[in-house]
Design an enzyme around this catalytic site. Structure first.
Site, short mmCIF file in Angstrom:
data_model
loop_
_atom_site.label_atom_id
_atom_site.label_comp_id
_atom_site.label_asym_id
_atom_site.label_seq_id
_atom_site.Cartn_x
_atom_site.Cartn_y
_atom_site.Cartn_z
N LYS A 126 -18.90 -4.37 11.17
CA LYS A 126 -18.60 -4.64 12.75
C LYS A 126 -17.74 -4.10 13.56
CE LYS A 126 -19.22 -9.29 10.92
NZ LYS A 126 -18.59 -10.39 10.11
N ILE B 270 12.89 -11.24 1.23
CA ILE B 270 14.01 -10.77 1.83
C ILE B 270 14.53 -11.88 2.90
CG2 ILE B 270 13.85 -8.39 1.39
CD1 ILE B 270 13.02 -8.03 4.24
N TYR C 107 3.55 -7.82 17.37
CA TYR C 107 4.10 -6.90 16.36
C TYR C 107 4.79 -5.60 16.87
CZ TYR C 107 2.98 -3.02 12.77
OH TYR C 107 2.82 -2.25 12.13
N THR D 177 6.05 1.89 13.61
CA THR D 177 4.65 1.96 13.88
C THR D 177 4.34 2.78 14.88
OG1 THR D 177 2.52 0.93 14.24
CG2 THR D 177 4.39 -0.21 14.83
N ASP E 194 10.13 -6.76 -3.40
CA ASP E 194 8.76 -7.27 -3.16
C ASP E 194 8.29 -8.46 -3.71
OD1 ASP E 194 5.98 -7.73 -1.95
OD2 ASP E 194 5.97 -5.45 -1.70
N PHE F 24 0.75 -1.07 -0.07
CA PHE F 24 0.02 0.06 0.05
C PHE F 24 0.69 1.16 0.06
CE2 PHE F 24 -1.98 2.81 3.44
CZ PHE F 24 -2.51 3.60 2.44
N TYR G 217 -1.54 -10.75 14.33
CA TYR G 217 -0.61 -10.75 15.54
C TYR G 217 -0.82 -11.47 16.58
CZ TYR G 217 -0.41 -5.75 13.31
OH TYR G 217 -0.38 -4.68 12.45
N1 LIG Z 1 -0.53 1.68 6.62
C1 LIG Z 1 -0.28 1.92 7.85
O1 LIG Z 1 -1.08 2.91 8.43
C2 LIG Z 1 0.87 1.69 8.57
C3 LIG Z 1 0.82 2.10 9.99
C4 LIG Z 1 2.05 1.76 10.79
C5 LIG Z 1 3.01 1.16 10.24
N2 LIG Z 1 3.24 1.01 9.02
C6 LIG Z 1 4.38 0.26 8.60
O2 LIG Z 1 4.71 0.52 7.17
C7 LIG Z 1 5.08 -0.61 6.32
C8 LIG Z 1 4.37 -0.69 5.12
O3 LIG Z 1 3.04 -0.75 5.39
P1 LIG Z 1 1.64 -0.87 4.46
O4 LIG Z 1 0.54 -0.52 5.11
O5 LIG Z 1 2.28 -0.66 3.09
O6 LIG Z 1 1.85 -2.67 4.37
P2 LIG Z 1 1.28 -3.71 3.21
O7 LIG Z 1 1.35 -4.95 3.53
O8 LIG Z 1 0.60 -3.04 2.01
O9 LIG Z 1 3.08 -3.45 2.31
C9 LIG Z 1 4.08 -4.37 2.88
C10 LIG Z 1 4.74 -4.76 1.73
O10 LIG Z 1 5.58 -5.79 2.30
C11 LIG Z 1 6.05 -7.00 1.40
N3 LIG Z 1 6.71 -7.93 2.14
C12 LIG Z 1 6.53 -8.39 3.34
N4 LIG Z 1 7.30 -9.51 3.42
C13 LIG Z 1 8.28 -9.41 2.64
C14 LIG Z 1 9.46 -10.23 2.37
N5 LIG Z 1 9.55 -11.27 3.30
N6 LIG Z 1 10.00 -10.06 1.27
C15 LIG Z 1 9.60 -9.25 0.58
N7 LIG Z 1 8.56 -8.27 0.36
C16 LIG Z 1 7.81 -8.66 1.51
C17 LIG Z 1 4.62 -7.40 1.30
O11 LIG Z 1 4.54 -8.36 0.19
C18 LIG Z 1 3.74 -6.16 0.92
O12 LIG Z 1 3.71 -5.84 -0.28
C19 LIG Z 1 5.05 -1.77 7.29
O13 LIG Z 1 6.35 -2.08 7.83
C20 LIG Z 1 4.17 -1.40 8.37
O14 LIG Z 1 4.53 -1.98 9.53
C21 LIG Z 1 2.01 1.08 8.27
O1 LIG Z 2 -14.05 -4.65 10.93
C1 LIG Z 2 -13.36 -3.98 11.92
C2 LIG Z 2 -12.10 -4.01 11.87
C3 LIG Z 2 -11.60 -3.16 12.82
N1 LIG Z 2 -12.16 -2.74 13.86
C4 LIG Z 2 -11.28 -1.97 15.00
O2 LIG Z 2 -10.80 -0.75 14.29
C5 LIG Z 2 -9.77 -0.35 14.81
C6 LIG Z 2 -8.37 -0.13 13.95
O3 LIG Z 2 -8.24 -1.27 13.38
P1 LIG Z 2 -7.08 -1.36 12.18
O4 LIG Z 2 -7.23 -2.74 11.66
O5 LIG Z 2 -7.25 -0.54 11.14
O6 LIG Z 2 -5.66 -1.40 13.01
P2 LIG Z 2 -5.06 -0.80 14.22
O7 LIG Z 2 -5.16 0.67 14.04
O8 LIG Z 2 -5.49 -1.51 15.41
O9 LIG Z 2 -3.63 -1.21 13.94
C7 LIG Z 2 -2.88 -0.62 12.68
O10 LIG Z 2 -1.98 0.50 13.31
C8 LIG Z 2 -0.88 0.77 13.11
C9 LIG Z 2 -0.01 -0.41 12.10
O11 LIG Z 2 1.10 -0.55 12.57
C10 LIG Z 2 -0.96 -1.44 11.34
O12 LIG Z 2 -1.43 -1.21 10.24
C11 LIG Z 2 -2.17 -1.79 12.34
O13 LIG Z 2 -1.42 -2.27 13.46
C12 LIG Z 2 -9.47 -1.47 15.77
O14 LIG Z 2 -10.03 -0.87 17.32
C13 LIG Z 2 -10.37 -2.52 15.75
O15 LIG Z 2 -10.44 -3.38 16.64
C14 LIG Z 2 -13.34 -2.84 13.92
O16 LIG Z 2 -14.20 -2.39 14.86
N2 LIG Z 2 -14.09 -3.60 12.77
#
Ligand SMILES: NC(=O)c1ccc[n+]([C@@H]2O[C@H](COP(=O)([O-])OP(=O)(O)OC[C@H]3O[C@@H](n4cnc5c(N)ncnc54)[C@H](O)[C@@H]3O)[C@@H](O)[C@H]2O)c1
Ligand SMILES: O=c1ccn([C@@H]2O[C@H](COP(=O)(O)OP(=O)(O)O[C@H]3OC[C@@H](O)[C@H](O)[C@H]3O)[C@@H](O)[C@H]2O)c(=O)[nH]1
Length: 386
Positions: free
Chosen positions: A248, A74, A182, A136, A46, A25, A102
């Site tokens: 939900k 990786i 996590y 995170t 990836d 993403f 998790y």
């Molecule tokens: N989206 C958010 O709000 C959010 C919040 C907190 C932290 N993060 C952190 O940001 C980073 C990216 O998040 P995202 O939302 O894009 O998640 P995502 O799951 O969309 O992207 C992660 C990508 O890493 C790749 N990947 C995982 N393991 C791999 C491996 N062993 N080798 C090669 N590729 C691998 C997956 O295929 C995926 O495309 C993560 O480290 C996540 O913990 C995201």
């Molecule tokens: O269908 C659903 C899904 C989720 N939830 C709730 O919505 C909240 C947000 O849930 P998310 O699945 O977006 O994930 P969280 O915000 O808890 O954690 C995220 O935060 C930061 C990143 O590191 C990760 O992308 C993820 O851990 C939680 O309280 C969860 O319990 C619902 O009530 N209904």
């Protein structure tokens, strides 16, 4: 693109970036930004590339010679070090990062977020390469305020809940609450990177994203991901809205989050990439403190926005309460509230988020509707016919 300057007025030189997790993403949006607005090259690593296909094909695209995809896991691929050596900067996004994993796949979660990230840190440190590592907001865990009595006036004092990179403690639940596998793995890799900086001079930046949302986040179960899969909340609620089923609410939907539009957040990352002197050695919260809602309010707002963009009225019972045990299984726990302090990123990079929650939901749900509504209709009519 000519004549681009950094925050100190210096000319920005084109660099090569090894982006691990580029097919996810955040990676897909970062690649898009780097290709359309900068001269930098990307070695995109990836196991999947569906979300960046539009940047890789056809070969006639303006940036075709600036992005290369390497299908590499990786965990076990000796080509990784070579790619890190070829690049000026490595950005590591690779991780298992959906809460449903998790507590149900804690070993994979810990391996992915700590063990698999170790070689990346080591290769950067040994080869004198800069690293931007994605951690995170979950490293903060619960707020101090969560432990005060429910009616305590101190809960209103920001000192008890605003999350500051250099002051707030990391507060996780007990070990049997495997939700924290996590956050704990991310915390340890942050500490290791910090120590590599302190002892071996690694140039690093740590990013703590606070609920970045937008198009291409996760998957819609049964359409472009497993039917039984549980993505993050944006995709769960989008799926419910598309299928006209209740959203939900886990444990009453009382947890609070601040949501930021992916495009605002990507601006912050570009500033980090292009201003190393201001970003190195720092840990940055990247979020939007003005976009706070609890999950119930998020569900209500998404229901209204989806009605507007789809032209469909909402269903009679738009939400349904479920327990976390039912929804996520044993060992789930939750962060109560997440408001990022913005002082450090403001001071170092002058960055501020722009997009209000309603507006970012409107553009995101317009995308979800356009991308998935037809596929869902077809999948649902097939199920009914069978
Ligand atoms: N989206 C958010 O709000 C959010 C919040 C907190 C932290 N993060 C952190 O940001 C980073 C990216 O998040 P995202 O939302 O894009 O998640 P995502 O799951 O969309 O992207 C992660 C990508 O890493 C790749 N990947 C995982 N393991 C791999 C491996 N062993 N080798 C090669 N590729 C691998 C997956 O295929 C995926 O495309 C993560 O480290 C996540 O913990 C995201
Ligand atoms: O269908 C659903 C899904 C989720 N939830 C709730 O919505 C909240 C947000 O849930 P998310 O699945 O977006 O994930 P969280 O915000 O808890 O954690 C995220 O935060 C930061 C990143 O590191 C990760 O992308 C993820 O851990 C939680 O309280 C969860 O319990 C619902 O009530 N209904």
């Amino acid at each position: 693109m000519a004549g681009r300057v950094d925050l100190d007025g210096n000319q920005i030189k084109p660099i090569t970036i090894c982006m691990i997790g580029a097919g996810g993403f955040i990676g897909s949006h970062l690649c898009e930004k780097l290709m359309s607005e900068t001269p930098h090259k990307v070695l995109a690593v990836d196991v999947y590339n569906d979300k960046i296909k539009h940047l890789l094909e056809p070969a006639t695209l303006a940036w075709a010679d600036r992005i290369q995809f390497h299908r590499i896991n990786i965990k076990n691929d000796s080509r990784l070090e070579g790619l890190i050596k070829m690049a000026d900067l490595t950005i590591n996004l690779a991780a298992i990062c959906t809460p449903a994993d998790y507590n149900t796949r804690p070993l994979d979660t810990i391996y992915s977020n700590f063990i698999d990230a170790l070689p990346v840190v080591k290769y950067c440190s040994e080869n004198g390469k800069r690293l931007i590592h994605f951690s995170t907001c979950e490293v903060y865990g619960k707020t101090i305020g969560a432990f005060l009595p429910k009616d305590s006036p101190l809960r209103q004092d920001p000192a008890y809940y605003v999350l500051k990179e250099d002051e707030s403690p990391c507060i996780f639940g007990p070990i049997e609450k495997q939700r924290w596998s996590y956050a704990c793995a991310k915390q340890l890799i942050e500490r290791l990177i910090y120590a590599e900086g302190a002892e071996n001079g690694l140039e690093f930046t740590i990013v703590r994203p606070f609920n970045w949302i937008g198009p291409r986040m996760d998957f819609i179960p049964g359409i472009d991901g497993p039917s039984e899969g549980v993505p993050r909340v944006l995709a769960c609620f989008s799926n419910n809205l598309l299928r006209r089923e209740p959203l939900k609410l886990v444990d009453g939907g009382e947890s609070q989050r601040t949501f930021i539009y992916i495009k605002d957040a990507i601006e912050a990352i570009l500033l980090m990439i292009e201003n190393p002197a201001r970003a190195n050695g720092h840990t940055f919260n990247v979020g939007n403190p003005n976009n706070e809602v609890n999950v119930r309010q998020l569900a209500e707002m998404m229901t209204q926005v989806y009605s507007k963009v789809s032209g469909e009225s909402s269903i009679e019972t738009p939400t349904l309460d479920v327990s976390s045990k039912e929804f996520y299984g044993e060992g789930y726990d939750d962060s109560d509230k997440r408001i990022p302090d913005m002082t450090i990123i403001n001071k170092q990079l002058g960055w501020n988020p722009k997009t209000a929650l309603w507006d970012l939901l409107e553009s995101t749900l317009t995308y979800q509707h356009r991308t998935y509504a037809e596929a869902i209709k077809q999948a649902m009519s097939k199920t009914t016919a069978n």
